[in-house]
Write a protein that holds these residues in place. Structure first.
Motif, PDB file in Angstrom:
ATOM      1  N   THR A  79       1.464  22.861  14.501  1.00  0.00           N
ATOM      2  CA  THR A  79       0.128  22.376  14.859  1.00  0.00           C
ATOM      3  C   THR A  79       0.080  20.941  15.370  1.00  0.00           C
ATOM      4  O   THR A  79      -0.451  20.585  16.374  1.00  0.00           O
ATOM      5  CB  THR A  79      -0.829  22.494  13.439  1.00  0.00           C
ATOM      6  OG1 THR A  79      -0.758  23.654  13.055  1.00  0.00           O
ATOM      7  CG2 THR A  79      -1.996  21.733  13.813  1.00  0.00           C
ATOM      8  N   SER A  80       1.047  19.824  14.598  1.00  0.00           N
ATOM      9  CA  SER A  80       1.020  18.732  15.135  1.00  0.00           C
ATOM     10  C   SER A  80       1.747  18.520  16.615  1.00  0.00           C
ATOM     11  O   SER A  80       1.493  17.753  17.477  1.00  0.00           O
ATOM     12  CB  SER A  80       1.823  17.825  14.290  1.00  0.00           C
ATOM     13  OG  SER A  80       3.013  18.380  14.169  1.00  0.00           O
ATOM     14  N   ASP A  81       2.604  19.593  16.801  1.00  0.00           N
ATOM     15  CA  ASP A  81       3.298  19.679  18.261  1.00  0.00           C
ATOM     16  C   ASP A  81       2.337  20.040  19.174  1.00  0.00           C
ATOM     17  O   ASP A  81       2.380  19.361  20.441  1.00  0.00           O
ATOM     18  CB  ASP A  81       4.434  20.658  17.908  1.00  0.00           C
ATOM     19  CG  ASP A  81       5.557  20.306  16.994  1.00  0.00           C
ATOM     20  OD1 ASP A  81       5.751  19.272  16.979  1.00  0.00           O
ATOM     21  OD2 ASP A  81       6.146  21.516  16.615  1.00  0.00           O
ATOM     22  N   LEU A  82       1.530  21.046  19.004  1.00  0.00           N
ATOM     23  CA  LEU A  82       0.725  21.404  19.993  1.00  0.00           C
ATOM     24  C   LEU A  82      -0.424  20.269  20.259  1.00  0.00           C
ATOM     25  O   LEU A  82      -0.839  20.259  21.157  1.00  0.00           O
ATOM     26  CB  LEU A  82      -0.085  22.770  19.681  1.00  0.00           C
ATOM     27  CG  LEU A  82      -1.118  23.351  20.434  1.00  0.00           C
ATOM     28  CD1 LEU A  82      -0.630  23.669  21.478  1.00  0.00           C
ATOM     29  CD2 LEU A  82      -1.684  24.678  19.820  1.00  0.00           C
ATOM     30  N   LYS A  83      -0.820  19.807  18.949  1.00  0.00           N
ATOM     31  CA  LYS A  83      -1.786  18.681  19.287  1.00  0.00           C
ATOM     32  C   LYS A  83      -1.276  17.514  20.160  1.00  0.00           C
ATOM     33  O   LYS A  83      -1.831  16.983  21.277  1.00  0.00           O
ATOM     34  CB  LYS A  83      -2.182  17.929  17.960  1.00  0.00           C
ATOM     35  CG  LYS A  83      -3.146  17.057  17.872  1.00  0.00           C
ATOM     36  CD  LYS A  83      -3.843  16.462  16.504  1.00  0.00           C
ATOM     37  CE  LYS A  83      -4.623  15.310  16.509  1.00  0.00           C
ATOM     38  NZ  LYS A  83      -4.886  14.775  15.279  1.00  0.00           N
TER      39      LYS A  83
END
Length: 163
Positions: A79-83
């Protein structure tokens, strides 16, 4: 997150930014609820070209790309990578003037920006998958090494990649 997730990040990071240092790759939890992590230094987003920023997006997308390659699905661990990747793509289009549509955004709709940002994200995801597939055997061997040893140094990682 899986070991493959972390190895995807490490692989693309090392290939695209060889000057960045991978200080540690581990699969043991470090108190933050993750299965492992890659600690590296070096590439930030300051003063970069569109090509550089797309490479950083690719590094961010590499974890979920690796999960898809090895597990045929990915979880919410990225999730944080995609964000981060999405923020970079929107900044490229909205603030840096790096859009295929030109520099003026007065008449651009949010939907147009979303479509263009998604194109960048999808392209980099596919590039990451292609690279990971190319290095699949090496990543499998690194995962086996990590299961036995819990972490791998940059030098050891590079030896596996060069085989």
């Amino acid at each position: 997150r899986t070991a493959f997730h972390e190895l995807g990040h490490a692989l693309i990071s090392k290939l695209y930014f060889p000057q960045s240092q991978i200080q540690r790759i581990t699969i043991s939890a470090e108190g933050n609820g993750t299965f492992g992590y890659v600690r590296h230094s070096g590439y930030g987003v300051g003063n970069k070209t569109a090509t550089d920023l797309k490479k950083i997006i690719c590094v961010n997308m590499a974890g979920i790309a690796a999960e898809e390659v090895f597990l045929q699905e990915y979880g919410n661990g990225g999730t944080s990578d995609l964000k981060n990747a999405t923020n970079i793509a929107f900044n490229m289009l909205s603030f840096y003037g790096m859009s295929e549509k030109g520099f003026v955004y007065k008449n651009r709709t949010d939907e147009e920006l979303i479509i263009e940002a998604n194109k960048i994200l999808s392209e980099q995801f596919e590039i990451a998958k292609t690279i990971i597939i190319k290095y699949r055997n090496q990543l499998e061997k690194i995962k086996e090494y990590l299961i036995k040893n819990k972490e791998i140094s940059e030098e050891e990682f590079e030896r596996f990649i060069k085989k």
